[in-house]
Design an enzyme around this catalytic site. Structure first.
Site, mmCIF file in Angstrom:
data_model
loop_
_atom_site.group_PDB
_atom_site.id
_atom_site.type_symbol
_atom_site.label_atom_id
_atom_site.label_comp_id
_atom_site.label_asym_id
_atom_site.label_seq_id
_atom_site.Cartn_x
_atom_site.Cartn_y
_atom_site.Cartn_z
ATOM 1 N N HIS A 19 38.411 -31.460 23.803
ATOM 2 C CA HIS A 19 39.715 -31.439 23.142
ATOM 3 C C HIS A 19 39.597 -31.885 21.682
ATOM 4 C CE1 HIS A 19 38.944 -35.325 25.018
ATOM 5 N NE2 HIS A 19 39.700 -35.890 24.109
ATOM 6 N N THR A 39 29.331 -30.848 8.022
ATOM 7 C CA THR A 39 29.511 -30.088 6.775
ATOM 8 C C THR A 39 28.225 -29.422 6.300
ATOM 9 O OG1 THR A 39 29.109 -32.108 5.498
ATOM 10 C CG2 THR A 39 31.417 -31.569 6.021
#
Length: 297
Positions: A216, A265
């Protein structure tokens, strides 16, 4: 089915797995014996067509099949072509089929992705498939992925437009119900699993490999402009932990475990465990960790 069938094996499998089974048939000797043996069972119900006194038997059978979760066709080990009609009747309802292997019926249920074949009189095989299908039918991750796969396959194909419309509606329903935003056509390979739900956003161009697990709060996002502009590419057997974010043109190798709330990232090597903001490699035990998650789905 109206012929003599192997209801004995089917009934034993359903009794042992505590699975409700409604058998609709005619009065043949073997069918009557099976009904007599399981007359006191709370899971097995026999209905003989001769006792119904109705004009349209097929209408009754179709109504019952429309309420079923699984269609079972238990054939005996002898040459006869029963089962064709049952298979055709089940297709409009999109219910899985379990059928005894019959060499006279040249339909490969598994290849056509509509069910499974079982060897004659094999109670254990019936039990295994019943338990497996019962799990899938009640598994919410499977429900979402099934309609996602069917909708993605039928998208843009005019010949199967009714299937696409139904799939699109069911996919939308489960997107809102489970809180998963993943558009039809997203390039996802087999084995995808959602272990928990809500606040999951998967960009429609994200590449996702085989056997990935998503928890989730996960986001895979497009980055517009600057370094790493683009969408993520996720390798095989990866686990995206709760709240993790994969941003921009980032590549995750195989067996990467992304920790809870990590923000990825830049590229991550295969078999790594990554965590933090921005995410960094904290271990190279990703293979063992991701395998452990898959074993406990």
């Amino acid at each position: 089915g109206k012929d003599s069938r192997d209801y004995q094996t089917l009934s034993e499998a359903c009794e042992q797995t505590q699975t409700n089974c409604h058998i609709i048939t005619r009065r043949h000797e073997s069918n009557i014996k099976a009904a007599e043996k399981f007359k006191n069972s709370q899971y097995i119900k026999f209905t003989f067509m001769e006792d119904l006194h109705i004009n349209n038997e097929y209408e009754y059978i179709m109504q019952q099949q429309g309420q079923a979760s699984i269609l079972a066709i238990p054939c005996e080990r002898r040459k006869y072509g029963v089962g064709y009609t049952n298979i055709i009747e089940a297709l409009p309802y999109y219910i899985p089929i379990l059928m005894t292997h019959n060499p006279d019926i040249h339909i490969d249920l598994e290849k056509e992705c509509i069910g499974y074949l079982i060897e004659p009189y094999d109670v254990e095989a019936w039990k295994e498939k019943i338990i497996f299908l019962r799990y899938l039918i009640t598994n919410n991750s499977f429900k979402f992925c099934f309609w996602f796969r069917l909708g993605s396959w039928s998208k843009g194909k005019k010949r199967v437009l009714p299937i696409y419309i139904l799939s699109w509606m069911m996919h939308r329903h489960y997107m809102f119900k489970f809180g998963i935003q993943m558009p039809l056509g997203t390039p996802v390979k087999g084995g995808l699993s959602f272990n928990h739900f809500s606040c999951i956003i998967i960009n429609g161009a994200t590449q996702i490999g085989h056997n990935c697990t998503i928890f989730h709060g996960v986001t895979t996002a497009l980055k517009m402009g600057g370094s790493n502009a683009g969408v993520p590419s996720i390798g095989n057997n990866c686990v995206l932990g709760p709240g993790s974010k994969i941003l921009g043109s980032v590549t995750l190798g195989d067996n990467v475990f992304v920790g809870a709330n990590a923000v990825v990232t830049h590229d991550m090597p295969s078999n790594s465990i990554v965590a933090g903001i921005p995410a960094k490699v904290i271990s190279m035990n990703g293979l063992q960790s991701t395998e452990l998650v898959r074993q406990h789905k």
